[in-house]
Design a protein around this motif. Sequence first.
Motif, PDB file in Angstrom:
ATOM      1  N   LYS A 189      22.922   1.676   6.643  1.00  0.00           N
ATOM      2  CA  LYS A 189      21.321   1.742   7.232  1.00  0.00           C
ATOM      3  C   LYS A 189      20.394   0.951   6.171  1.00  0.00           C
ATOM      4  CE  LYS A 189      18.058   5.415   8.300  1.00  0.00           C
ATOM      5  NZ  LYS A 189      17.458   4.729   9.190  1.00  0.00           N
ATOM      6  N   TRP A 190      20.039  -0.086   6.697  1.00  0.00           N
ATOM      7  CA  TRP A 190      19.180  -0.863   5.669  1.00  0.00           C
ATOM      8  C   TRP A 190      17.578  -1.112   5.954  1.00  0.00           C
ATOM      9  CZ3 TRP A 190      21.839  -2.784   1.617  1.00  0.00           C
ATOM     10  CH2 TRP A 190      23.277  -2.542   1.726  1.00  0.00           C
ATOM     11  N   ASP A 191      17.430  -0.361   7.050  1.00  0.00           N
ATOM     12  CA  ASP A 191      16.189  -0.803   7.755  1.00  0.00           C
ATOM     13  C   ASP A 191      14.902   0.194   7.150  1.00  0.00           C
ATOM     14  OD1 ASP A 191      16.923   1.931   8.686  1.00  0.00           O
ATOM     15  OD2 ASP A 191      15.825   1.821  10.603  1.00  0.00           O
ATOM     16  N   THR A 192      15.076   0.923   6.044  1.00  0.00           N
ATOM     17  CA  THR A 192      13.782   1.700   5.187  1.00  0.00           C
ATOM     18  C   THR A 192      13.778   1.220   3.881  1.00  0.00           C
ATOM     19  OG1 THR A 192      15.583   3.570   4.819  1.00  0.00           O
ATOM     20  CG2 THR A 192      14.070   3.658   6.649  1.00  0.00           C
ATOM     21  N   ILE A 193      14.781   0.309   3.127  1.00  0.00           N
ATOM     22  CA  ILE A 193      14.877   0.090   1.632  1.00  0.00           C
ATOM     23  C   ILE A 193      13.999  -0.788   1.334  1.00  0.00           C
ATOM     24  CG2 ILE A 193      17.060   1.038   1.312  1.00  0.00           C
ATOM     25  CD1 ILE A 193      18.080  -2.173   1.436  1.00  0.00           C
ATOM     26  N   GLY A 194      13.334  -1.713   2.607  1.00  0.00           N
ATOM     27  CA  GLY A 194      12.339  -2.566   2.302  1.00  0.00           C
ATOM     28  C   GLY A 194      10.909  -1.937   2.031  1.00  0.00           C
ATOM     29  N   ILE A 195      10.683  -0.779   2.716  1.00  0.00           N
ATOM     30  CA  ILE A 195       9.550  -0.027   2.314  1.00  0.00           C
ATOM     31  C   ILE A 195       9.673   0.494   0.914  1.00  0.00           C
ATOM     32  CG2 ILE A 195       8.367   2.237   2.841  1.00  0.00           C
ATOM     33  CD1 ILE A 195       9.643   2.121   5.639  1.00  0.00           C
ATOM     34  N   ASP A 196      10.984   0.925   0.542  1.00  0.00           N
ATOM     35  CA  ASP A 196      10.854   1.108  -0.906  1.00  0.00           C
ATOM     36  C   ASP A 196      10.831   0.109  -1.971  1.00  0.00           C
ATOM     37  OD1 ASP A 196      12.327   4.128  -0.974  1.00  0.00           O
ATOM     38  OD2 ASP A 196      13.619   3.016   0.286  1.00  0.00           O
ATOM     39  N   CYS A 197      10.990  -1.134  -1.547  1.00  0.00           N
ATOM     40  CA  CYS A 197      10.853  -2.172  -2.358  1.00  0.00           C
ATOM     41  C   CYS A 197       9.222  -2.488  -2.616  1.00  0.00           C
ATOM     42  CB  CYS A 197      11.618  -3.495  -1.943  1.00  0.00           C
ATOM     43  SG  CYS A 197      11.341  -4.885  -3.102  1.00  0.00           S
ATOM     44  N   MET A 198       8.694  -2.580  -1.342  1.00  0.00           N
ATOM     45  CA  MET A 198       7.103  -2.661  -1.576  1.00  0.00           C
ATOM     46  C   MET A 198       6.409  -1.426  -2.187  1.00  0.00           C
ATOM     47  SD  MET A 198       6.364  -5.340   0.535  1.00  0.00           S
ATOM     48  CE  MET A 198       4.551  -5.017   0.552  1.00  0.00           C
ATOM     49  N   ALA A 199       6.926  -0.417  -1.837  1.00  0.00           N
ATOM     50  CA  ALA A 199       6.292   1.047  -2.503  1.00  0.00           C
ATOM     51  C   ALA A 199       6.368   0.715  -4.032  1.00  0.00           C
ATOM     52  CB  ALA A 199       6.747   2.054  -2.072  1.00  0.00           C
ATOM     53  N   MET A 200       7.346   0.438  -4.623  1.00  0.00           N
ATOM     54  CA  MET A 200       7.635   0.582  -5.903  1.00  0.00           C
ATOM     55  C   MET A 200       6.656  -0.521  -6.466  1.00  0.00           C
ATOM     56  SD  MET A 200       9.796   2.764  -6.481  1.00  0.00           S
ATOM     57  CE  MET A 200      10.208   2.805  -8.179  1.00  0.00           C
ATOM     58  N   ASN A 201       6.339  -1.644  -6.049  1.00  0.00           N
ATOM     59  CA  ASN A 201       5.343  -2.515  -6.411  1.00  0.00           C
ATOM     60  C   ASN A 201       4.108  -2.059  -6.146  1.00  0.00           C
ATOM     61  OD1 ASN A 201       6.908  -5.222  -7.820  1.00  0.00           O
ATOM     62  ND2 ASN A 201       7.973  -4.454  -5.892  1.00  0.00           N
ATOM     63  N   VAL A 202       3.717  -1.755  -4.831  1.00  0.00           N
ATOM     64  CA  VAL A 202       2.060  -1.591  -4.540  1.00  0.00           C
ATOM     65  C   VAL A 202       1.609  -0.379  -5.371  1.00  0.00           C
ATOM     66  CG1 VAL A 202       2.559  -3.032  -2.635  1.00  0.00           C
ATOM     67  CG2 VAL A 202       2.706  -0.754  -2.427  1.00  0.00           C
ATOM     68  N   ASN A 203       2.512   0.582  -5.396  1.00  0.00           N
ATOM     69  CA  ASN A 203       2.197   1.862  -6.065  1.00  0.00           C
ATOM     70  C   ASN A 203       1.789   1.690  -7.645  1.00  0.00           C
ATOM     71  OD1 ASN A 203       2.425   3.426  -3.684  1.00  0.00           O
ATOM     72  ND2 ASN A 203       4.276   4.271  -4.252  1.00  0.00           N
ATOM     73  N   ASP A 204       2.494   0.637  -8.051  1.00  0.00           N
ATOM     74  CA  ASP A 204       2.211   0.182  -9.609  1.00  0.00           C
ATOM     75  C   ASP A 204       0.748  -0.298  -9.541  1.00  0.00           C
ATOM     76  OD1 ASP A 204       4.273   1.420 -10.557  1.00  0.00           O
ATOM     77  OD2 ASP A 204       5.376  -0.288 -11.144  1.00  0.00           O
ATOM     78  N   THR A 205       0.551  -1.339  -8.584  1.00  0.00           N
ATOM     79  CA  THR A 205      -0.505  -2.171  -8.751  1.00  0.00           C
ATOM     80  C   THR A 205      -1.729  -1.393  -8.666  1.00  0.00           C
ATOM     81  OG1 THR A 205       0.712  -4.017  -7.459  1.00  0.00           O
ATOM     82  CG2 THR A 205      -1.751  -3.852  -7.385  1.00  0.00           C
ATOM     83  N   ILE A 206      -1.872  -0.247  -7.836  1.00  0.00           N
ATOM     84  CA  ILE A 206      -3.230   0.438  -7.865  1.00  0.00           C
ATOM     85  C   ILE A 206      -3.486   1.211  -8.841  1.00  0.00           C
ATOM     86  CG2 ILE A 206      -3.029   0.439  -5.130  1.00  0.00           C
ATOM     87  CD1 ILE A 206      -1.978   3.195  -5.121  1.00  0.00           C
ATOM     88  N   CYS A 207      -2.271   1.595  -9.758  1.00  0.00           N
ATOM     89  CA  CYS A 207      -2.771   2.407 -11.009  1.00  0.00           C
ATOM     90  C   CYS A 207      -3.954   1.818 -11.736  1.00  0.00           C
ATOM     91  CB  CYS A 207      -1.660   2.423 -11.754  1.00  0.00           C
ATOM     92  SG  CYS A 207      -0.274   3.824 -11.162  1.00  0.00           S
ATOM     93  N   VAL A 208      -4.337   0.533 -11.790  1.00  0.00           N
ATOM     94  CA  VAL A 208      -5.637  -0.018 -12.429  1.00  0.00           C
ATOM     95  C   VAL A 208      -6.546  -0.241 -11.508  1.00  0.00           C
ATOM     96  CG1 VAL A 208      -4.004  -0.974 -14.187  1.00  0.00           C
ATOM     97  CG2 VAL A 208      -4.743  -2.231 -12.236  1.00  0.00           C
ATOM     98  N   GLY A 209      -6.354   0.269 -10.230  1.00  0.00           N
ATOM     99  CA  GLY A 209      -7.645   0.130  -9.421  1.00  0.00           C
ATOM    100  C   GLY A 209      -7.574  -1.020  -8.376  1.00  0.00           C
ATOM    101  N   ALA A 210      -6.508  -1.729  -8.793  1.00  0.00           N
ATOM    102  CA  ALA A 210      -6.217  -3.149  -8.128  1.00  0.00           C
ATOM    103  C   ALA A 210      -5.698  -2.868  -6.540  1.00  0.00           C
ATOM    104  CB  ALA A 210      -5.543  -4.113  -8.974  1.00  0.00           C
ATOM    105  N   GLU A 211      -6.004  -4.169  -5.662  1.00  0.00           N
ATOM    106  CA  GLU A 211      -5.759  -4.075  -4.313  1.00  0.00           C
ATOM    107  C   GLU A 211      -4.591  -4.933  -4.155  1.00  0.00           C
ATOM    108  OE1 GLU A 211      -7.317  -4.781   0.274  1.00  0.00           O
ATOM    109  OE2 GLU A 211      -8.627  -4.801  -1.404  1.00  0.00           O
ATOM    110  N   PRO A 212      -3.474  -4.454  -3.755  1.00  0.00           N
ATOM    111  CA  PRO A 212      -2.364  -5.347  -3.899  1.00  0.00           C
ATOM    112  C   PRO A 212      -2.603  -6.414  -2.472  1.00  0.00           C
ATOM    113  CG  PRO A 212      -1.718  -3.107  -2.858  1.00  0.00           C
ATOM    114  CD  PRO A 212      -3.069  -3.266  -3.314  1.00  0.00           C
ATOM    115  N   ILE A 213      -2.470  -7.712  -2.480  1.00  0.00           N
ATOM    116  CA  ILE A 213      -2.549  -8.637  -1.511  1.00  0.00           C
ATOM    117  C   ILE A 213      -1.545  -9.408  -1.095  1.00  0.00           C
ATOM    118  CG2 ILE A 213      -5.249  -8.615  -1.986  1.00  0.00           C
ATOM    119  CD1 ILE A 213      -4.587 -11.187  -3.644  1.00  0.00           C
ATOM    120  N   ALA A 214      -0.611  -9.588  -1.860  1.00  0.00           N
ATOM    121  CA  ALA A 214       0.504 -10.655  -1.757  1.00  0.00           C
ATOM    122  C   ALA A 214       1.724 -10.152  -2.501  1.00  0.00           C
ATOM    123  CB  ALA A 214       0.255 -12.047  -2.210  1.00  0.00           C
ATOM    124  N   PHE A 215       3.095 -10.493  -1.966  1.00  0.00           N
ATOM    125  CA  PHE A 215       4.217 -10.081  -2.083  1.00  0.00           C
ATOM    126  C   PHE A 215       5.085 -11.021  -1.944  1.00  0.00           C
ATOM    127  CE2 PHE A 215       8.025  -7.580  -1.787  1.00  0.00           C
ATOM    128  CZ  PHE A 215       7.974  -6.571  -2.724  1.00  0.00           C
TER     129      PHE A 215
END
Length: 336
Positions: free
Chosen positions: A71-97
Amino acid sequence: MTYAKAGVDIDAKSEAIASLVRQLRHRRTGRGRMMELKGQFTSLIDFGDVALTLCTDGVGTKLLIAEALNKWDTIGIDCMAMNVNDTICVGAEPIAFVDYIALDRPDPEVTEAIGIGLQAGAKMSNCEIVGGEIAVLPEMVKGIDLSGCCLGFVEKDRIVTGAEIESGDVIIGLPSSGVHSNGMTLARKVLEWNDIPLDQKLPGLSARVGEELLTPTFIYVRQVLKLLESTKVTGMVDVTGGGLRNFVRLKKGVRFDISKPLKPQPIFKVLKELGGIEDKEMYQTFNMGMGFAVILREDGAKDAVKVLGKGAKVVGEVVEGEGAGSSNLGLNYTSY
């Protein structure tokens, strides 16, 4: 059972990181130099009136569960989440990945399914996937590895550094969706040592245990950015690997009232009981129901909880000193 016995020693990892960072002494000349802000979840780059942010992370051994269940259709969400959630910690908006997939052999059905999750994560975070790389490495990789890198931006006068955190500030916890993408090695070993297959249904769980572990990491981007539009936030923490030890980064005293916590999902109780895992180990390995935290002045807490939405609540406060923990459970973490 402990994370270290399962094969992941957090303290040894920290030492390895430190030995690497000591060698990274070069500093660029000209525009685009790194901003020296320690303890952040993402790097910041000086770019005139704004700061760019850049971070990278992967999905980890959650991929082994995806492989076992095919089952591979959700781990892409995890990959995005692990990065964008770190990004917002300084108040930044994630724009590109950009994503990076390493595999032992090309499989269009699997990469298509991974793409479905990446696309879903991109929509959740309003972050565009602008490129990536697939590397076929049969002599180096057995199976699949997935990681990514996120670019964000924030106006310099709106960077959340944590420097303005004061004693008396409150901590608002945001609920996780489950185990997320940290501590999976320990979770998997607990099941292996108890001879429990991933497709087994365990008491207290609503789905097969493997499906519970595959629940995608929650993405907090939209609600946090909405809060920042109207509220003065003094600090933010992405509760990932290290659990409550992530709060040690703040260099402040942080105390949680475990008598009124964000309730951990049933999967945590199952893992704790099957592995005989102590509270200290659980709270420094897993998110235990709290996937993200926002720190602000007490007088703004009520309105902030409303903006952050369902499940958000005050779970602790900032006190004098340093370290993070809870007197209720006798926990105190002093190093990350």
